[in-house]
Design a protein around this motif. Structure first.
Motif, PDB file in Angstrom:
ATOM      1  N   LYS A   1      45.088  56.924  38.392  1.00 54.52           N
ATOM      2  CA  LYS A   1      44.917  55.468  38.371  1.00 54.52           C
ATOM      3  C   LYS A   1      45.806  54.830  37.301  1.00 54.52           C
ATOM      4  O   LYS A   1      46.514  53.829  37.566  1.00 54.52           O
ATOM      5  CB  LYS A   1      43.456  55.141  38.094  1.00 54.52           C
ATOM      6  N   VAL A   2      45.790  55.405  36.089  1.00 61.30           N
ATOM      7  CA  VAL A   2      46.607  54.834  35.005  1.00 61.30           C
ATOM      8  C   VAL A   2      48.095  55.021  35.294  1.00 61.30           C
ATOM      9  O   VAL A   2      48.915  54.114  35.068  1.00 61.30           O
ATOM     10  CB  VAL A   2      46.224  55.476  33.658  1.00 61.30           C
ATOM     11  N   TYR A   3      48.457  56.178  35.802  1.00 63.74           N
ATOM     12  CA  TYR A   3      49.859  56.500  36.092  1.00 63.74           C
ATOM     13  C   TYR A   3      50.423  55.524  37.130  1.00 63.74           C
ATOM     14  O   TYR A   3      51.493  54.926  36.940  1.00 63.74           O
ATOM     15  CB  TYR A   3      49.948  57.944  36.603  1.00 63.74           C
ATOM     16  N   ILE A   4      49.704  55.358  38.222  1.00 66.88           N
ATOM     17  CA  ILE A   4      50.180  54.463  39.281  1.00 66.88           C
ATOM     18  C   ILE A   4      50.194  53.018  38.792  1.00 66.88           C
ATOM     19  O   ILE A   4      51.126  52.243  39.112  1.00 66.88           O
ATOM     20  CB  ILE A   4      49.294  54.601  40.527  1.00 66.88           C
ATOM     21  N   SER A   5      49.184  52.642  38.011  1.00 66.64           N
ATOM     22  CA  SER A   5      49.143  51.262  37.489  1.00 66.64           C
ATOM     23  C   SER A   5      50.355  50.969  36.635  1.00 66.64           C
ATOM     24  O   SER A   5      50.942  49.871  36.713  1.00 66.64           O
ATOM     25  CB  SER A   5      47.860  51.068  36.675  1.00 66.64           C
ATOM     26  N   GLU A   6      50.770  51.933  35.820  1.00 69.80           N
ATOM     27  CA  GLU A   6      51.941  51.728  34.970  1.00 69.80           C
ATOM     28  C   GLU A   6      53.218  51.670  35.794  1.00 69.80           C
ATOM     29  O   GLU A   6      54.148  50.899  35.487  1.00 69.80           O
ATOM     30  CB  GLU A   6      52.034  52.855  33.933  1.00 69.80           C
ATOM     31  N   LEU A   7      53.269  52.463  36.858  1.00 73.07           N
ATOM     32  CA  LEU A   7      54.467  52.450  37.708  1.00 73.07           C
ATOM     33  C   LEU A   7      54.642  51.117  38.415  1.00 73.07           C
ATOM     34  O   LEU A   7      55.771  50.642  38.635  1.00 73.07           O
ATOM     35  CB  LEU A   7      54.384  53.567  38.760  1.00 73.07           C
ATOM     36  N   LEU A   8      53.531  50.510  38.786  1.00 72.90           N
ATOM     37  CA  LEU A   8      53.599  49.266  39.557  1.00 72.90           C
ATOM     38  C   LEU A   8      53.842  48.038  38.689  1.00 72.90           C
ATOM     39  O   LEU A   8      54.036  46.936  39.215  1.00 72.90           O
ATOM     40  CB  LEU A   8      52.310  49.087  40.366  1.00 72.90           C
ATOM     41  N   LYS A   9      53.794  48.240  37.372  1.00 70.49           N
ATOM     42  CA  LYS A   9      54.075  47.108  36.496  1.00 70.49           C
ATOM     43  C   LYS A   9      55.578  46.864  36.423  1.00 70.49           C
ATOM     44  O   LYS A   9      56.371  47.802  36.456  1.00 70.49           O
ATOM     45  CB  LYS A   9      53.531  47.379  35.096  1.00 70.49           C
ATOM     46  N   SER A  10      55.990  45.603  36.309  1.00 69.83           N
ATOM     47  CA  SER A  10      57.425  45.246  36.253  1.00 69.83           C
ATOM     48  C   SER A  10      57.922  45.374  34.827  1.00 69.83           C
ATOM     49  O   SER A  10      58.036  44.402  34.095  1.00 69.83           O
ATOM     50  CB  SER A  10      57.638  43.821  36.775  1.00 69.83           C
ATOM     51  N   LYS A  11      58.159  46.621  34.416  1.00 71.72           N
ATOM     52  CA  LYS A  11      58.632  46.851  33.056  1.00 71.72           C
ATOM     53  C   LYS A  11      60.156  47.064  32.996  1.00 71.72           C
ATOM     54  O   LYS A  11      60.803  46.723  32.020  1.00 71.72           O
ATOM     55  CB  LYS A  11      57.940  48.095  32.470  1.00 71.72           C
TER      56      LYS A  11
END
Length: 641
Positions: free
Chosen positions: A561-571
């Motif tokens: 959940k945390v991994y995918i959430s970070e990937l989907l953020k526009s960083k």
């Protein structure tokens, strides 16, 4: 005249010396005979035909009349030969009485003196004589009111009868403590009671002699057995047990004495053995009530139940071979109410005892484990961390359950239910104290952090085993077990959640750099993530099933959940070859993560494809191409929006 008086006194003295106290009736008749012999002799002397005496013939006629009166009176009394005794029977109105009523009686003071000196037969005979005389005077008056003199006589008679009753009661009562010291008196008591019942003579306001006799036995038994008491200043754990053991021995000794020494002193109609046994039984009930009010320890109530259920009706007491066959046909059961009170008192005390024991478990764990930072022990197979908490509590419940099963199934059920009720609040209480004590371990010291985790794993294992143990009591008390299982599950979930939250805190810094330039060109953060997963994977291997699998699944889900959430953020914006590099990086890392969580035993296989689907999206350069690969992701994971 003086010489003749001396002759009479000498004759009376000689006659008295020839008769015992129990031959009072013969002695009285002899006294009358001597008296009239003296009178007759006197008249015989004065009617001598010698003229020098100066007496006329009329004296001789008077002498003949006196002789006739003597013969009539003597004939009215029973004949006593050398074989007669005070127990000779009188036939009146078709009843056979034990005692004959004397035509006269001694004074009230003398009768009272006879009662005080325990000369029961003489006292009773004189009372009967006095009663008959009073009855005759009352009959003469008919319906006329009693004279003052007669009223005084009736009052004296009632007082004498009451004093006789008190004396009989005292003798019977003392016979319980001194059975061999008053056998002759008990014979007299039995005779008086039988005679009194045949005459059906009772005094208004006073109990009948048979009722007095039964009450005296009851009081005597109480005196004999009542010497065994519980000293209120020495309420030790063993006091009640020793008290009841001594009571049982005294009951057997008393009834043995009644059987061998007392039983033959009474007619069969008295039901002597049954009366004594019933009195003993009544005392036991009263004594148990007294102990019930004084008992304070669980051992006290346990000893009381053991006495009532196991020992009282066994060969140790009522079924003792020495009391047979007299005891065989008799059933003495303590009231259900009393037995219920003892059982309830035991269970209430058990509840308090378990509550105190559980507090001791927490205090011991605090002083001997948490404060000293003792590492949890492993099981015999050296795989799982374990705690003594489970062992202590489980053995405690088992001990009480097995002990109560020796009484009856009802007591066992009540005890187990009380155990479950007392344990219901323990998980919450343990959580509060453990959380308070263990939070200090979460600092910069790595060893303390590891110890903190090991404690959690050990208690997860212990309470998981405890849950299985208490589930075995579900048939006996389903509702109580159900409530306790819910509380235990809450504690286990709390311990696992605490581990998961700590794991989340530790991996957060390494996941926050996903989809950044540093992440794209360096594996340092990911390697740290893998290292933390490895550490907690080791922890999960020290957990028992099913907690280990559920913890591994929780970790798996959290990381994904945390991994995918970070990937989907526009960083970070990837273009050209960077898209391909980022996608390749995701695939590689996702493969590693899948392998780690599979080895841990996670059941969330459906998460394995998620990272690959994301990598395909990242790999696309054009928006229209993204739409082509987005459909499988949305269909498989609809919560991703």
């Amino acid at each position: 005249m003086r010489s003749m008086t001396k002759t009479y006194r000498k004759t009376l003295s000689v006659s008295e010396s020839r008769y015992s106290d129990t031959d009072f009736l013969s002695l009285s008749q002899l006294t009358w005979f001597n008296t009239f012999s003296f009178t007759f002799g006197n008249h015989l002397a004065v009617v001598s035909p010698t003229t020098e005496d100066g007496f006329r013939l009329t004296k001789w006629r008077k002498s003949l009349r006196a002789l006739k009166q003597f013969e009539e009176l003597f004939d009215s009394t029973p004949e006593h030969n050398k074989d007669s005794t005070v127990m000779d029977k009188e036939n009146t109105n078709n009843f056979d009485f034990i005692y004959n009523i004397m035509p006269s009686h001694v004074s009230v003071m003398e009768i009272n003196s006879l009662i005080e000196s325990a000369d029961l037969n003489k006292a009773y005979l004189n009372i009967l004589s006095m009663q008959k005389k009073v009855q005759c005077e009352r009959d003469k008056l008919g319906e006329e009111p009693s004279s003052v003199k007669l009223a005084h006589k009736e009052k004296d008679l009632n007082l004498l009868y009451k004093n006789l009753i008190d004396k009989l009661s005292s003798i019977v009562r003392q016979s319980c403590t001194q059975p061999s010291g008053n056998k002759e008196l008990l014979l007299q008591v039995a005779g008086i009671i039988e005679d009194n019942e045949k005459r059906k003579w009772d005094v208004e306001g006073l109990e009948g002699l048979r009722a007095v006799w039964s009450t005296a036995i009851q009081q005597g038994v109480k005196d004999r057995l009542g010497k065994i008491y519980l000293n209120s200043n020495e309420q030790t754990v063993s006091c009640v047990g020793a008290n009841l053991e001594l009571l049982g021995k005294n009951i057997v000794e008393l009834l043995e004495t009644v059987k061998t020494e007392t039983l033959n002193l009474y007619p069969q109609s008295f039901l002597v053995f049954e009366t004594y046994a019933t009195s003993c039984h009544e005392f036991v009930g009263e004594h148990l009530k007294m102990l019930l009010g004084k008992a304070t320890e669980l051992k006290d109530y346990n000893d009381m139940m053991d006495f009532v259920i196991n020992r009282y009706h066994s060969e140790m007491i009522l079924c003792s071979p020495s009391l047979q066959p007299e005891m065989e046909e008799r059933t003495f059961l303590l009231s259900d109410d009393l037995l219920g009170q003892i059982k309830q008192a035991y269970c209430d005390c058990l509840h308090e005892t378990i509550h105190a024991s559980l507090e001791n478990v927490i205090n011991t764990e605090q002083k001997e484990v948490w404060e000293k930072k003792v590492t949890p022990k492993n099981t015999k197979d050296d795989i799982f961390y374990n705690s003594e908490v489970y062992t202590d509590i489980s053995e405690m419940i088992k001990k009480y359950s097995v002990n109560c099963a020796n009484f009856d199934s009802n007591v066992e059920k009540m005890a187990v239910c009380k155990c479950m009720e007392a344990l219901k609040h323990f998980p919450k209480r343990f959580k509060e104290e453990f959380s308070k004590q263990s939070c200090s371990l979460l600092g910069s010291d790595l060893l303390d952090c590891c110890l903190w985790a090991k404690y959690h794993i050990a208690y997860i294992n212990s309470f998981s085993s405890f849950r299985e143990h208490i589930d075995s009591y579900r048939k006996k008390c389903p509702e109580q077990v159900k409530d306790l299982v819910l509380e235990v599950d809450k504690l286990i979930d709390h311990l696992k959640q605490a581990l998961l939250e700590q794991f989340s805190v530790e991996i957060k810094p390494y996941l926050s750099h996903l989809m950044t330039k540093d992440w794209l060109y360096s594996d340092a953060d990911f390697n740290e993530l893998v290292n933390r997963i490895d550490i907690y994977s080791g922890y999960s291997k020290s957990m028992r099933h099913p907690s280990a699998q559920s913890f591994a699944s929780d970790m798996h889900y959290h990381v994904v959940k945390v991994y995918i959430s970070e990937l989907l953020k526009s960083k970070y914006s990837c273009k050209g070859k960077k898209n391909e590099d980022a996608a390749a990086n995701i695939k590689e890392q996702w493969t590693v993560l899948n392998k780690l969580f599979s080895e841990m035993g996670s059941s969330l296989d459906w998460l394995h494809s998620l990272g690959y689907d994301i990598s395909k999206i990242v790999e696309q350069e054009h928006e229209k191409d993204i739409k082509n690969v987005l459909t499988p992701l949305v269909e498989n994971y609809p919560d991703i929006r």
